[in-house]
Scaffold this active site. Structure first.
Site, mmCIF file in Angstrom:
data_model
loop_
_atom_site.group_PDB
_atom_site.id
_atom_site.type_symbol
_atom_site.label_atom_id
_atom_site.label_comp_id
_atom_site.label_asym_id
_atom_site.label_seq_id
_atom_site.Cartn_x
_atom_site.Cartn_y
_atom_site.Cartn_z
ATOM 1 N N SER A 125 0.807 -1.227 0.000
ATOM 2 C CA SER A 125 0.000 0.000 0.000
ATOM 3 C C SER A 125 0.836 1.272 0.000
ATOM 4 O O SER A 125 1.967 1.303 0.491
ATOM 5 C CB SER A 125 -0.893 0.032 1.242
ATOM 6 N N ASP A 238 -4.382 -13.771 -1.071
ATOM 7 C CA ASP A 238 -5.383 -14.854 -1.013
ATOM 8 C C ASP A 238 -5.169 -15.676 0.263
ATOM 9 O O ASP A 238 -6.114 -15.984 0.993
ATOM 10 C CB ASP A 238 -5.247 -15.789 -2.228
ATOM 11 N N ARG A 241 -5.709 -13.605 3.566
ATOM 12 C CA ARG A 241 -7.108 -13.347 3.939
ATOM 13 C C ARG A 241 -7.666 -14.481 4.808
ATOM 14 O O ARG A 241 -8.515 -14.257 5.666
ATOM 15 C CB ARG A 241 -7.938 -13.096 2.669
ATOM 16 N N ARG A 266 -24.771 -12.601 35.822
ATOM 17 C CA ARG A 266 -25.267 -11.252 36.105
ATOM 18 C C ARG A 266 -26.789 -11.301 36.310
ATOM 19 O O ARG A 266 -27.529 -11.722 35.413
ATOM 20 C CB ARG A 266 -24.924 -10.343 34.918
ATOM 21 N N GLN A 277 -35.205 -13.628 27.061
ATOM 22 C CA GLN A 277 -35.013 -14.028 25.669
ATOM 23 C C GLN A 277 -34.254 -12.984 24.854
ATOM 24 O O GLN A 277 -33.515 -13.322 23.936
ATOM 25 C CB GLN A 277 -36.367 -14.307 24.998
ATOM 26 N N LEU A 336 -22.623 -7.119 28.185
ATOM 27 C CA LEU A 336 -21.949 -6.776 29.443
ATOM 28 C C LEU A 336 -22.349 -5.383 29.950
ATOM 29 O O LEU A 336 -21.978 -5.002 31.068
ATOM 30 C CB LEU A 336 -20.423 -6.859 29.275
ATOM 31 N N GLU A 361 -5.751 -6.333 4.614
ATOM 32 C CA GLU A 361 -5.624 -7.355 3.558
ATOM 33 C C GLU A 361 -6.811 -7.321 2.597
ATOM 34 O O GLU A 361 -7.304 -8.357 2.135
ATOM 35 C CB GLU A 361 -5.363 -8.748 4.157
ATOM 36 N N THR A 363 -10.181 -4.404 2.082
ATOM 37 C CA THR A 363 -11.409 -4.076 2.816
ATOM 38 C C THR A 363 -12.501 -5.078 2.442
ATOM 39 O O THR A 363 -12.414 -5.747 1.399
ATOM 40 C CB THR A 363 -11.924 -2.667 2.442
HETATM 41 N N1 COS Z 1 -4.197 -14.363 -7.805
HETATM 42 C C1 COS Z 1 -3.412 -14.303 -8.903
HETATM 43 N N2 COS Z 1 -3.520 -13.325 -9.827
HETATM 44 C C2 COS Z 1 -4.454 -12.385 -9.629
HETATM 45 C C3 COS Z 1 -5.306 -12.399 -8.506
HETATM 46 C C4 COS Z 1 -5.154 -13.446 -7.578
HETATM 47 N N3 COS Z 1 -5.929 -13.520 -6.493
HETATM 48 N N4 COS Z 1 -6.135 -11.342 -8.580
HETATM 49 C C5 COS Z 1 -5.837 -10.691 -9.711
HETATM 50 N N5 COS Z 1 -4.814 -11.319 -10.348
HETATM 51 C C6 COS Z 1 -4.206 -10.970 -11.633
HETATM 52 C C7 COS Z 1 -5.292 -10.935 -12.698
HETATM 53 O O1 COS Z 1 -5.492 -12.222 -13.252
HETATM 54 C C8 COS Z 1 -4.703 -9.985 -13.708
HETATM 55 O O2 COS Z 1 -3.744 -10.671 -14.474
HETATM 56 P P1 COS Z 1 -3.741 -10.534 -16.107
HETATM 57 O O3 COS Z 1 -3.479 -9.092 -16.356
HETATM 58 O O4 COS Z 1 -2.624 -11.440 -16.491
HETATM 59 O O5 COS Z 1 -5.096 -10.954 -16.542
HETATM 60 C C9 COS Z 1 -3.950 -8.978 -12.842
HETATM 61 O O6 COS Z 1 -3.695 -9.642 -11.586
HETATM 62 C C10 COS Z 1 -4.755 -7.715 -12.581
HETATM 63 O O7 COS Z 1 -5.977 -8.105 -11.996
HETATM 64 P P2 COS Z 1 -7.241 -7.143 -11.961
HETATM 65 O O8 COS Z 1 -7.475 -6.594 -13.329
HETATM 66 O O9 COS Z 1 -8.346 -7.860 -11.294
HETATM 67 O O10 COS Z 1 -6.680 -5.945 -11.042
HETATM 68 P P3 COS Z 1 -7.389 -4.688 -10.452
HETATM 69 O O11 COS Z 1 -6.480 -3.517 -10.602
HETATM 70 O O12 COS Z 1 -8.795 -4.574 -10.978
HETATM 71 O O13 COS Z 1 -7.436 -5.010 -8.863
HETATM 72 C C11 COS Z 1 -8.266 -5.914 -6.808
HETATM 73 C C12 COS Z 1 -8.063 -6.082 -8.337
HETATM 74 C C13 COS Z 1 -9.176 -4.756 -6.459
HETATM 75 C C14 COS Z 1 -8.875 -7.229 -6.362
HETATM 76 C C15 COS Z 1 -6.880 -5.711 -6.124
HETATM 77 O O14 COS Z 1 -6.338 -4.452 -6.449
HETATM 78 C C16 COS Z 1 -6.960 -5.838 -4.615
HETATM 79 O O15 COS Z 1 -6.980 -6.936 -4.073
HETATM 80 N N6 COS Z 1 -6.981 -4.697 -3.905
HETATM 81 C C17 COS Z 1 -6.889 -4.700 -2.459
HETATM 82 C C18 COS Z 1 -5.459 -4.649 -2.074
HETATM 83 C C19 COS Z 1 -5.257 -5.111 -0.669
HETATM 84 O O16 COS Z 1 -5.746 -6.144 -0.248
HETATM 85 N N7 COS Z 1 -4.480 -4.320 0.074
HETATM 86 C C20 COS Z 1 -4.135 -4.633 1.416
HETATM 87 C C21 COS Z 1 -2.699 -5.026 1.407
HETATM 88 S S1 COS Z 1 -2.052 -5.238 2.953
HETATM 89 S S2 COS Z 1 -0.510 -3.933 2.807
#
Ligand code: COS
Length: 380
Positions: A125, A238, A241, A266, A277, A336, A361, A363
């Site tokens: 981020s 993934d 999460r 309590r 209930q 509570l 990770e 929203t």
């Molecule tokens: N696993 C593997 N590849 C993925 C994926 C996943 N879960 N999700 C997306 N991709 C790939 C897509 O397949 C796409 O690849 P191609 O260009 O080869 O087709 C590429 O990544 C871009 O994907 P997409 O077009 O869906 O990207 P977006 O910019 O629309 O973003 C979201 C998708 C909103 C889902 C993503 O930006 C996201 O998860 N945002 C939240 C970020 C987050 O969780 N931050 C907290 C971090 S903790 S510091």
């Protein structure tokens, strides 16, 4: 799908609970007030084999699965969501390097992280790119055998104590395909700490701004191919999460237990409040929601352990479990009453901790976006 607890999971639960209640519980409330993170607890958890549960034994992990790992995170979160997050985040570089790391990167970093001798962080981020992670602006310009990184990263969990940080930066054009991932070690010249966020909860877990000024990283520190960094990050998230959902189970489960105990003891209007209930129905709803969340979390973990696709199920588990934790902890405070709003009970802390789980990770709005997009992309 099998949701019964295995003997190994029972042992991991006991081991974690013993450490968390004996070592952490007596100090955690004061540490939260002092915003004090104890890296020695990560080392101790590592010595118990709890920081690298799903990592292969050849790299110092326990060689178990996510179903085993979530038990550990759930138990830690019952005492401190901050430390559950800390262990989960130190797991992200392990997940990434196990899948995308070059042999020498795996050799150098996975073992110390898995054994709790090193702390890891994950830095995606920025001020202008949170949910829209693909728009990040930190640059990594190739210069011979090096990349030169320039930019400011935000919201880096344990960015101040991490020995190694996986950082995403732009090596190419705009959008997700222009992003690469790099290993950045503590003490790298040009890397400095910016502000530490003042937060609503999880104070023991420090959330840092990192400033990168002409940080020269050897090209061999790139993880995966150039332009593959967004995919690397998404793959890690993934898995991450599921761990956040596990933490939600922990704090909600602990809150429910406290609420049930309180409702039994309590007395008002001449009888325990649980006999009304209005209260017992609240408890019933809390228990149902918790069980439903547990099944979603276990499902996502099992799919991952079987090597199947689990992006959709991880998003569902994270969304449902963290929304559930917000509701259950809020209701526990309500049951509570006045006491719930004081620091005599941990439920007000759990309620503050639950809030951040709906945000980190990805929203819960982003989880809905992922789920909706996947549904619409399926062939009908
Ligand atoms: N696993 C593997 N590849 C993925 C994926 C996943 N879960 N999700 C997306 N991709 C790939 C897509 O397949 C796409 O690849 P191609 O260009 O080869 O087709 C590429 O990544 C871009 O994907 P997409 O077009 O869906 O990207 P977006 O910019 O629309 O973003 C979201 C998708 C909103 C889902 C993503 O930006 C996201 O998860 N945002 C939240 C970020 C987050 O969780 N931050 C907290 C971090 S903790 S510091």
């Amino acid at each position: 799908m099998d949701y019964s607890e295995t003997e190994t999971q029972g042992q991991l639960r006991d081991l974690t609970r013993k450490f968390a209640t004996k070592e952490m519980l007596p100090l955690i409330e004061q540490d939260e007030m002092d915003e004090k993170f104890r890296p020695e607890w990560i080392r101790a958890l590592g010595e118990l084999g709890l920081t690298g549960v799903p990592v292969a034994e050849e790299f110092g992990g326990a060689g178990l699965g996510y179903q085993d790992y979530i038990v550990v995170l759930e138990e830690l979160a019952r005492v401190s969501a901050g430390y559950a997050i800390s262990v989960a985040v130190t797991g992200l570089p392990q997940v990434i390097l196990s899948r995308f790391g070059a042999p020498e990167q795996k050799e150098k970093w996975i073992r110390p992280l898995a054994e709790g001798r090193a702390i890891g962080a994950f830095s995606l981020s920025e001020a202008g790119s949170g949910s829209d992670a693909g728009s990040l602006r930190t640059t990594a310009q190739r210069d011979g055998d090096f990349y030169v990184l320039q930019g400011t990263k935000h919201w880096v969990t344990q960015g101040d104590s991490a020995d190694v940080i996986l950082v995403m930066a732009r090596t190419g054009g705009p959008g997700p395909s222009g992003i690469s991932t790099f290993l950045m070690e503590k003490g790298t010249p040009g890397l400095s700490l910016g502000k530490r966020e003042k937060k609503m909860g999880c104070q023991v877990s420090h959330t840092m701004e990192l400033v990168l000024e002409q940080v020269r990283l050897p090209a061999k520190n790139r993880v995966g191919a150039e332009g593959e960094g967004f995919k690397v990050a998404m793959t890690a998230l993934d898995s991450g999460r599921i761990t956040i959902a596990a933490a939600a189970l922990g704090i909600a489960g602990a809150s429910l237990e406290i609420a049930v105990r309180h409702a039994k003891h309590r007395e008002q209007f001449g009888k325990p409040i649980g006999e009304f209930q209005g209260v017992s129905f609240m408890l019933a709803d809390m228990a149902v929601q918790w069980e439903a969340a547990r099944l979603l979390v276990y499902q996502a973990a099992q799919l991952r352990d079987r090597g199947w696709s689990f992006t959709q199920e991880a998003a569902m588990a994270k969304l449902f479990a963290t929304d559930m934790a917000m509701k259950v902890t809020t209701d526990a405070v309500q049951i509570l009453g006045g006491s719930g709003y004081t620091q005599d009970f941990p439920v007000e802390r759990y309620m503050r901790e639950a809030k951040v789980l709906q945000i980190v990770e990805g929203t819960n709005q982003i989880q809905r976006l992922i789920i909706g997009k996947n549904l619409l992309e399926q062939k009908s």
